[in-house]
Design a protein around this motif. Structure first.
Motif, mmCIF file in Angstrom:
data_model
loop_
_atom_site.group_PDB
_atom_site.id
_atom_site.type_symbol
_atom_site.label_atom_id
_atom_site.label_comp_id
_atom_site.label_asym_id
_atom_site.label_seq_id
_atom_site.Cartn_x
_atom_site.Cartn_y
_atom_site.Cartn_z
ATOM 1 N N ARG A 165 0.870 -1.183 0.000
ATOM 2 C CA ARG A 165 0.000 0.000 0.000
ATOM 3 C C ARG A 165 0.904 1.229 0.000
ATOM 4 O O ARG A 165 1.777 1.349 0.863
ATOM 5 C CB ARG A 165 -0.899 -0.001 1.228
ATOM 6 C CG ARG A 165 -1.844 1.163 1.294
ATOM 7 C CD ARG A 165 -2.641 1.113 2.600
ATOM 8 N NE ARG A 165 -3.383 2.319 2.780
ATOM 9 C CZ ARG A 165 -4.707 2.403 2.751
ATOM 10 N NH1 ARG A 165 -5.411 1.314 2.566
ATOM 11 N NH2 ARG A 165 -5.302 3.554 2.920
ATOM 12 N N PHE A 166 0.676 2.106 -0.963
ATOM 13 C CA PHE A 166 1.528 3.288 -1.079
ATOM 14 C C PHE A 166 0.752 4.446 -1.678
ATOM 15 O O PHE A 166 -0.387 4.286 -2.121
ATOM 16 C CB PHE A 166 2.779 2.979 -1.904
ATOM 17 C CG PHE A 166 2.502 2.412 -3.272
ATOM 18 C CD1 PHE A 166 2.306 3.248 -4.362
ATOM 19 C CD2 PHE A 166 2.445 1.042 -3.468
ATOM 20 C CE1 PHE A 166 2.047 2.721 -5.621
ATOM 21 C CE2 PHE A 166 2.204 0.506 -4.728
ATOM 22 C CZ PHE A 166 2.002 1.354 -5.799
ATOM 23 N N HIS A 167 1.368 5.603 -1.684
ATOM 24 C CA HIS A 167 0.767 6.819 -2.238
ATOM 25 C C HIS A 167 1.517 7.208 -3.504
ATOM 26 O O HIS A 167 2.743 7.236 -3.510
ATOM 27 C CB HIS A 167 0.837 7.966 -1.230
ATOM 28 C CG HIS A 167 0.073 7.675 0.012
ATOM 29 N ND1 HIS A 167 0.624 7.008 1.078
ATOM 30 C CD2 HIS A 167 -1.205 7.928 0.350
ATOM 31 C CE1 HIS A 167 -0.283 6.873 2.023
ATOM 32 N NE2 HIS A 167 -1.395 7.424 1.614
ATOM 33 N N SER B 156 -2.250 13.123 -3.734
ATOM 34 C CA SER B 156 -1.766 11.783 -4.037
ATOM 35 C C SER B 156 -2.928 10.800 -3.996
ATOM 36 O O SER B 156 -3.984 11.097 -3.446
ATOM 37 C CB SER B 156 -0.678 11.355 -3.053
ATOM 38 O OG SER B 156 -1.224 11.217 -1.768
ATOM 39 N N THR C 118 -3.989 6.823 -3.032
ATOM 40 C CA THR C 118 -3.591 5.613 -2.321
ATOM 41 C C THR C 118 -3.784 4.423 -3.252
ATOM 42 O O THR C 118 -4.850 4.235 -3.817
ATOM 43 C CB THR C 118 -4.426 5.422 -1.045
ATOM 44 O OG1 THR C 118 -4.254 6.560 -0.209
ATOM 45 C CG2 THR C 118 -4.012 4.161 -0.299
ATOM 46 N N ASP D 132 -3.395 0.260 -3.483
ATOM 47 C CA ASP D 132 -3.205 -0.939 -2.669
ATOM 48 C C ASP D 132 -3.514 -2.230 -3.422
ATOM 49 O O ASP D 132 -3.644 -3.290 -2.825
ATOM 50 C CB ASP D 132 -4.017 -0.863 -1.376
ATOM 51 C CG ASP D 132 -5.505 -0.687 -1.610
ATOM 52 O OD1 ASP D 132 -5.947 -0.707 -2.782
ATOM 53 O OD2 ASP D 132 -6.226 -0.520 -0.621
ATOM 54 N N TRP E 120 5.270 9.907 3.160
ATOM 55 C CA TRP E 120 4.201 9.240 2.403
ATOM 56 C C TRP E 120 3.884 9.962 1.097
ATOM 57 O O TRP E 120 3.578 9.344 0.102
ATOM 58 C CB TRP E 120 2.938 9.100 3.262
ATOM 59 C CG TRP E 120 2.312 10.408 3.649
ATOM 60 C CD1 TRP E 120 2.569 11.146 4.762
ATOM 61 C CD2 TRP E 120 1.354 11.150 2.908
ATOM 62 N NE1 TRP E 120 1.827 12.304 4.762
ATOM 63 C CE2 TRP E 120 1.057 12.328 3.629
ATOM 64 C CE3 TRP E 120 0.694 10.945 1.698
ATOM 65 C CZ2 TRP E 120 0.154 13.277 3.193
ATOM 66 C CZ3 TRP E 120 -0.221 11.897 1.254
ATOM 67 C CH2 TRP E 120 -0.478 13.042 2.003
ATOM 68 N N GLU F 58 6.388 8.941 -1.877
ATOM 69 C CA GLU F 58 6.697 7.537 -2.156
ATOM 70 C C GLU F 58 6.827 7.274 -3.656
ATOM 71 O O GLU F 58 7.784 6.642 -4.094
ATOM 72 C CB GLU F 58 5.618 6.627 -1.559
ATOM 73 C CG GLU F 58 5.673 6.568 -0.062
ATOM 74 C CD GLU F 58 4.571 5.719 0.534
ATOM 75 O OE1 GLU F 58 4.860 5.042 1.533
ATOM 76 O OE2 GLU F 58 3.428 5.724 0.023
#
Length: 103
Positions: A26-28, A37, A39, A41, A70, A73
């Motif tokens: 899971r990242f932005h 941004s 999300t 996932d 975050w 990323e």
């Protein structure tokens, strides 16, 4: 953790590749509009985000930063994107500054 960004080609990038670099699922990722941004996932969300970016910036690269904040990323690296994001930010600032002047 290292805060050095790994650069990858957007068109050939995969969700699995980004997850492997970041060490998480899971990242932005930087959005096209508004300096925000998204999300991400799963593979489907990644492909949706990626297709939007590729349609406007086909030569873009991604800067994937493990251990960064975050909001940094996954960043889009493209000269046209950067110019557009800067112009959008300046326009929003000018608009909001004008609202403050009317009160």
């Amino acid at each position: 953790m290292s805060k050095l960004a790994k650069k990858i080609e957007l068109q050939t990038s995969t969700y699995a590749e980004v997850c492997e670099i970041l060490g998480k699922e899971r990242f932005h990722a930087e959005n096209l509009e508004g300096g925000s941004s998204m999300t991400i996932d799963n593979q489907e969300t990644f492909e949706y985000w990626k297709s939007g970016v590729v349609s406007r910036y086909p030569n873009a690269r991604l800067a994937v930063t493990k251990g960064g904040f975050w909001f940094e990323e996954v960043r889009i690296e493209d000269d046209f994107f950067q110019a557009s994001a800067k112009a959008s930010s300046e326009s929003r600032f000018a608009y909001l500054s004008g609202i403050g002047d009317s009160y």
